[in-house]
Motif scaffolding. Sequence first.
Motif, PDB file in Angstrom:
ATOM      1  N   ILE A  91       0.839  -1.206   0.000  1.00  0.00           N
ATOM      2  CA  ILE A  91       0.000   0.000   0.000  1.00  0.00           C
ATOM      3  C   ILE A  91       0.870   1.250   0.000  1.00  0.00           C
ATOM      4  CG2 ILE A  91      -1.710   1.330   1.309  1.00  0.00           C
ATOM      5  CD1 ILE A  91      -2.893  -1.356   2.216  1.00  0.00           C
ATOM      6  N   ALA A  92       1.954   1.241   0.796  1.00  0.00           N
ATOM      7  CA  ALA A  92       2.866   2.390   0.852  1.00  0.00           C
ATOM      8  C   ALA A  92       3.525   2.618  -0.509  1.00  0.00           C
ATOM      9  CB  ALA A  92       3.915   2.171   1.933  1.00  0.00           C
ATOM     10  N   LYS A  93       3.919   1.541  -1.180  1.00  0.00           N
ATOM     11  CA  LYS A  93       4.530   1.656  -2.509  1.00  0.00           C
ATOM     12  C   LYS A  93       3.532   2.249  -3.501  1.00  0.00           C
ATOM     13  CE  LYS A  93       6.320  -1.223  -6.215  1.00  0.00           C
ATOM     14  NZ  LYS A  93       6.454  -2.595  -6.698  1.00  0.00           N
ATOM     15  N   LEU A  94       2.291   1.751  -3.470  1.00  0.00           N
ATOM     16  CA  LEU A  94       1.253   2.272  -4.363  1.00  0.00           C
ATOM     17  C   LEU A  94       0.971   3.737  -4.086  1.00  0.00           C
ATOM     18  CD1 LEU A  94      -1.303  -0.664  -4.455  1.00  0.00           C
ATOM     19  CD2 LEU A  94       0.188   0.086  -6.297  1.00  0.00           C
ATOM     20  N   TYR A  95       0.920   4.094  -2.794  1.00  0.00           N
ATOM     21  CA  TYR A  95       0.645   5.476  -2.408  1.00  0.00           C
ATOM     22  C   TYR A  95       1.707   6.407  -2.991  1.00  0.00           C
ATOM     23  CZ  TYR A  95      -0.360   9.519   0.523  1.00  0.00           C
ATOM     24  OH  TYR A  95      -0.667  10.780   0.959  1.00  0.00           O
ATOM     25  N   GLY A  96       2.967   5.997  -2.902  1.00  0.00           N
ATOM     26  CA  GLY A  96       4.054   6.810  -3.447  1.00  0.00           C
ATOM     27  C   GLY A  96       3.916   6.997  -4.950  1.00  0.00           C
ATOM     28  N   GLN A  97       3.569   5.934  -5.662  1.00  0.00           N
ATOM     29  CA  GLN A  97       3.448   6.037  -7.118  1.00  0.00           C
ATOM     30  C   GLN A  97       2.231   6.862  -7.520  1.00  0.00           C
ATOM     31  OE1 GLN A  97       3.653   1.876  -8.212  1.00  0.00           O
ATOM     32  NE2 GLN A  97       5.788   2.124  -8.810  1.00  0.00           N
ATOM     33  N   VAL A  98       1.149   6.737  -6.764  1.00  0.00           N
ATOM     34  CA  VAL A  98      -0.054   7.510  -7.084  1.00  0.00           C
ATOM     35  C   VAL A  98       0.206   9.000  -6.868  1.00  0.00           C
ATOM     36  CG1 VAL A  98      -2.401   8.002  -6.297  1.00  0.00           C
ATOM     37  CG2 VAL A  98      -1.714   5.658  -6.719  1.00  0.00           C
ATOM     38  N   LYS A  99       0.884   9.339  -5.782  1.00  0.00           N
ATOM     39  CA  LYS A  99       1.118  10.754  -5.483  1.00  0.00           C
ATOM     40  C   LYS A  99       2.201  11.368  -6.363  1.00  0.00           C
ATOM     41  CE  LYS A  99      -1.923  11.407  -2.390  1.00  0.00           C
ATOM     42  NZ  LYS A  99      -3.111  12.108  -2.785  1.00  0.00           N
ATOM     43  N   GLN A 100       3.308  10.654  -6.588  1.00  0.00           N
ATOM     44  CA  GLN A 100       4.426  11.235  -7.333  1.00  0.00           C
ATOM     45  C   GLN A 100       4.233  11.180  -8.846  1.00  0.00           C
ATOM     46  OE1 GLN A 100       7.937   9.243  -5.995  1.00  0.00           O
ATOM     47  NE2 GLN A 100       8.087  10.455  -4.124  1.00  0.00           N
ATOM     48  N   MET A 101       3.772  10.029  -9.334  1.00  0.00           N
ATOM     49  CA  MET A 101       3.709   9.819 -10.780  1.00  0.00           C
ATOM     50  C   MET A 101       2.338  10.148 -11.367  1.00  0.00           C
ATOM     51  SD  MET A 101       6.789   8.723 -11.269  1.00  0.00           S
ATOM     52  CE  MET A 101       6.937   7.788 -12.763  1.00  0.00           C
ATOM     53  N   GLN A 102       1.389  10.552 -10.538  1.00  0.00           N
ATOM     54  CA  GLN A 102       0.030  10.886 -10.991  1.00  0.00           C
ATOM     55  C   GLN A 102      -0.657   9.689 -11.656  1.00  0.00           C
ATOM     56  OE1 GLN A 102      -1.452  13.956 -10.369  1.00  0.00           O
ATOM     57  NE2 GLN A 102       0.337  14.180  -9.078  1.00  0.00           N
TER      58      GLN A 102
END
Length: 155
Positions: A91-102
Amino acid sequence: MRQDNTKTIAANRKAYHDYFVIESYEAGIELFGTEVKSIRQGNINLKDCWCDIKNGELFVIGMHISPYEKGNIFNKDPLRERKLLMHNREIAKLYGQVKQMQYTLVPLSMYFKGSRVKIQLGLCKGKKQYDKRDDIAKRDAKRDIDRTMKERSRG
């Protein structure tokens, strides 16, 4: 060698039209008994749903599970938010990609894996209109080529 007995319940074909799927993940889903019975009957719609991360937990929003006809008072709201079950590090990995990479998290399909209901999530990037037109043109060209090849092989 163990064979996975998976049975697809619903697929979100519109997601492949609207998004480029970068990566896919498997997640469990928290459901009530009447919802599972309704899913077994195929009363589910993944068309306009997406996933969101709130307070370190993953939720699917907009997924419609029709009320079970014999469920009476035990039926839940068909459009309620449902919690998805994944490891915290995922979930933390997904959160980072959703926020940074749009990127966007979109449910691609729902299936039974054994007796459990699982969801395949796609980490997606939105398509522009011209990308959608390109995909349609490629699909049509492939269909024409296949049709011509089939006619030539007949005689």
